[in-house]
Design a protein around this motif. Structure first.
Motif, short mmCIF file in Angstrom:
data_model
loop_
_atom_site.label_atom_id
_atom_site.label_comp_id
_atom_site.label_asym_id
_atom_site.label_seq_id
_atom_site.Cartn_x
_atom_site.Cartn_y
_atom_site.Cartn_z
N HIS A 40 0.59 -1.85 0.10
CA HIS A 40 0.13 0.29 0.00
C HIS A 40 0.70 1.19 0.09
O HIS A 40 0.55 2.08 -0.81
N GLN A 56 -2.81 13.18 9.39
CA GLN A 56 -2.96 11.91 10.21
C GLN A 56 -3.79 10.79 9.58
O GLN A 56 -3.44 9.43 9.94
N PHE A 57 -4.37 11.77 8.55
CA PHE A 57 -5.40 10.28 7.65
C PHE A 57 -4.95 9.52 6.22
O PHE A 57 -5.69 9.51 5.68
N TRP A 58 -3.84 9.85 6.16
CA TRP A 58 -3.14 9.84 5.05
C TRP A 58 -3.13 8.63 4.98
O TRP A 58 -3.79 8.77 3.45
N ASP A 59 -2.84 7.31 5.32
CA ASP A 59 -3.17 5.98 4.84
C ASP A 59 -4.41 6.25 4.57
O ASP A 59 -4.69 5.03 3.99
N PHE A 60 -5.09 7.14 5.23
CA PHE A 60 -6.69 6.11 4.44
C PHE A 60 -6.94 7.07 3.25
O PHE A 60 -8.55 6.82 2.96
N LYS A 110 -5.51 8.06 15.10
CA LYS A 110 -4.33 7.81 15.15
C LYS A 110 -4.25 6.21 14.39
O LYS A 110 -3.25 5.86 14.01
N ALA A 111 -5.25 6.03 14.30
CA ALA A 111 -6.08 4.39 13.36
C ALA A 111 -5.20 4.74 12.36
O ALA A 111 -4.28 3.23 11.37
N ALA A 112 -5.38 5.21 10.88
CA ALA A 112 -4.55 5.33 9.80
C ALA A 112 -3.82 5.21 9.92
O ALA A 112 -2.57 4.50 9.18
N MET A 113 -3.14 6.09 10.50
CA MET A 113 -1.18 5.80 10.90
C MET A 113 -0.64 4.71 11.10
O MET A 113 -0.07 3.85 11.11
N GLY A 129 -1.26 2.17 8.45
CA GLY A 129 -0.30 2.10 7.79
C GLY A 129 1.41 2.21 8.42
O GLY A 129 1.95 1.00 7.47
#
Lengths: 213, 329
Positions: free
Chosen positions: A41, A178-182, B218-221, B224
């Motif tokens: 990802h 903080q939401f970049w991965d989403f 913080k869940a998204a981070m 990841g």
């Protein structure tokens, strides 16, 4: 006329892979090396977040809709309550992803190029660094069928990792970076919203919207 | 010099807790971060990790026919919520199994990947000839002790932890050696998992039970980070042995939730049947997941002689991560 390159123009640049310097066998091996079964990802969406979708709605209608700032009230997950801040296209709204979060934005579109870019920022409107790039392509041209293809790209601007406007942020509110991965997931959901709205209105011969009070 | 995994034993609490024990049913039904479990075990209020770990150790001692007084030089433990805050339970195990280990360490950090860090610690003592045989003890007790309280069990996240215990006997020979290890830690993520006690410090008196601050922001981070680091560590240990990760017979990781299990398996193109976990019946076993699962699937004969088993995972909000390879013999 057979246009030739100037000798020494590119051949001397190190690292270029061109048929003159990299034969097909070497190139084939390189291609096989680069081609994986799965991609992490982070490798695909770590620095850039490109998504795309086919929408069964003509490009000019898609453009008309997407270039209207108020369409964002309909298809985004959380942008609401817009007001024009100035006469030159700057808007202020609330992003309900964050508690009490102001989002400033400006729509920059080009009808000839069929591009609609949303320039946004949380908390302040002077530096709209969060940029959503959209290109609408006639599906007839690329897929040999009616409708549109939308390419939507975001780039991981440095401010996603470090907010330079912390003094303007509500205390304790998480930062958008903080939401970049989403982003891939969130944007896919919103693109699906956009597709659903446009296809419904187009297929039912309804005005394309947005439907404002 | 090698560190060999001679034998392994798991022990699960008898108390089975089913899903209806917890609150926020809607969230648990719709959010995959909080679903995927049928049941989990809880340590009882008056039960001790040192009792569970000692019982498992005594089974190993009997099965191997070893003398605890002379054949255990070192005991290392990781207990998520310890029996006692100061003294740890390694020394208590030493007493309860009538052993005489000279080196006893209770390691409080490295959580979900503690088994590999403890193994490396023992290995290091072996390399300087201070230790020949050791017991590695991992206990997850946070489910019953934190999420079995009346107020905390109402939260959706309470359904995810489960308790379990495992003990491993290791020796410095080449009988069944760990083939390679990889470790990484990320100091920048060291403060991203915290206890939550309604504004009080965890050591202060308070009216409500404490829990873990599962910060959605913080869940998204964290997702990841976990998606990135665990496959990376798996590939590193494989590269150490000039293997491709597709040559792994079985993968055992910590089991935080169904999403991570899926993502890690997909990341290394591993068929589902070659990923061994017990999430549906034991839930998130924290550090105990890796040794409990290894013991479970050795016991039920899924893992057979010759199988290459990869152990991997990360802890907390991704402050530590590690992987190892072992060939079952």
């Amino acid at each position: 006329m057979n246009q030739m390159l100037i000798p020494g123009g590119v051949e001397t640049l190190p690292g270029l892979k061109r048929v003159e310097s990299t034969n097909k066998q070497v190139m084939g091996g390189l291609m096989a090396d680069i081609t994986h079964a799965v991609y992490p990802h982070d490798q695909i969406y770590g620095d850039y977040c490109p998504i795309q979708s086919y929408i069964n709605c003509p490009p000019e209608k898609v453009f008309e809709y997407m270039s209207n700032p108020y369409c964002l009230l309909e298809w985004t997950y959380s942008m609401r309550k817009f007001e024009a801040v100035s006469g030159d296209g700057l808007f202020l709204g609330k992003d309900r992803i964050g508690d009490n979060t102001d989002i400033y934005f400006r729509v920059k579109s080009n009808k000839d190029a069929l591009t609609v870019d949303y320039h946004c920022a949380w908390d302040q409107g002077d530096d709209l660094w969060m940029i959503y790039l959209n290109r609408i392509v006639p599906a007839e041209m690329v897929l040999k069928k009616p409708g549109s293809v939308i390419f939507w790209q975001n780039c991981r601007h440095a401010y996603y990792d470090n907010n330079p406007y912390q003094d303007k942020a509500p205390k304790g509110r998480p930062w958008v970076g903080q939401f970049w991965d989403f982003f891939y997931a969130g944007h896919m959901v919103e693109l699906e919203n956009l597709k659903t709205i446009l296809e419904y209105r187009h297929l039912n011969n309804l005005p394309i919207g947005p439907y404002l009070n | 010099m090698s560190i060999s995994l001679i034998d392994i034993e798991e022990l699960m609490p008898e108390k089975i807790i089913t899903n209806d024990y917890f609150g926020e049913e809607e969230i648990r039904r719709t959010n995959r971060m909080f679903s995927g479990t049928d049941e989990r075990r809880h340590i009882g209020r008056d039960e001790l990790a040192s009792d569970y770990l000692s019982s498992a150790a005594l089974k190993l001692i009997a099965r191997l026919g070893i003398n605890p007084a002379s054949d255990i030089d070192m005991i290392v433990t990781n207990v998520s919520i310890p029996d006692e805050p100061f003294t740890g339970c390694g020394a208590v195990i030493n007493k309860k199994i009538s052993a005489n280990a000279k080196w006893v360490f209770d390691i409080h950090n490295t959580g979900c990947i503690s088994f590999l860090y403890l193994t490396d610690l023992v290995h290091t003592y072996m390399q300087v000839n201070k230790v020949r045989h050791a017991l590695i003890c991992v206990a997850q007790t946070a489910a019953g002790r934190i999420f079995g309280q009346e107020d905390t069990r109402q939260m959706a996240q309470a359904a995810i932890p489960g308790d379990g215990f495992a003990v491993v006997y290791v020796t410095n020979n080449s009988e069944r050696p760990f083939l390679t290890f990889e470790f990484e830690n990320y100091p920048e993520f060291s403060e991203d998992m915290k206890s939550a006690c309604n504004g009080r410090h965890w050591w202060e008196s308070r009216e409500s039970s404490g829990s873990i601050d599962f910060n959605e922001n913080k869940a998204a981070m964290i997702i990841g980070r976990g998606n990135k680091t665990v496959p990376k560590m798996i590939k590193k240990v494989c590269a150490n042995l000039d293997l491709n990760h597709t040559q792994i017979d079985y993968l055992i990781t910590n089991q935080p939730n169904v999403n991570f299990l899926r993502n890690w398996r997909e990341a290394i193109s591993l068929p589902a049947e070659r990923q061994l976990h017990t999430f549906d019946k034991y839930a998130n076993l924290f550090g105990a997941a890796i040794p409990v699962n290894l013991a479970t699937f050795v016991k039920n004969k899924t893992i057979k002689a010759g199988d290459l088993v990869c152990l991997a995972g990360f802890s907390h909000a991704c402050d530590y991560s590690a992987a190892a390879l072992i060939r079952w013999t």
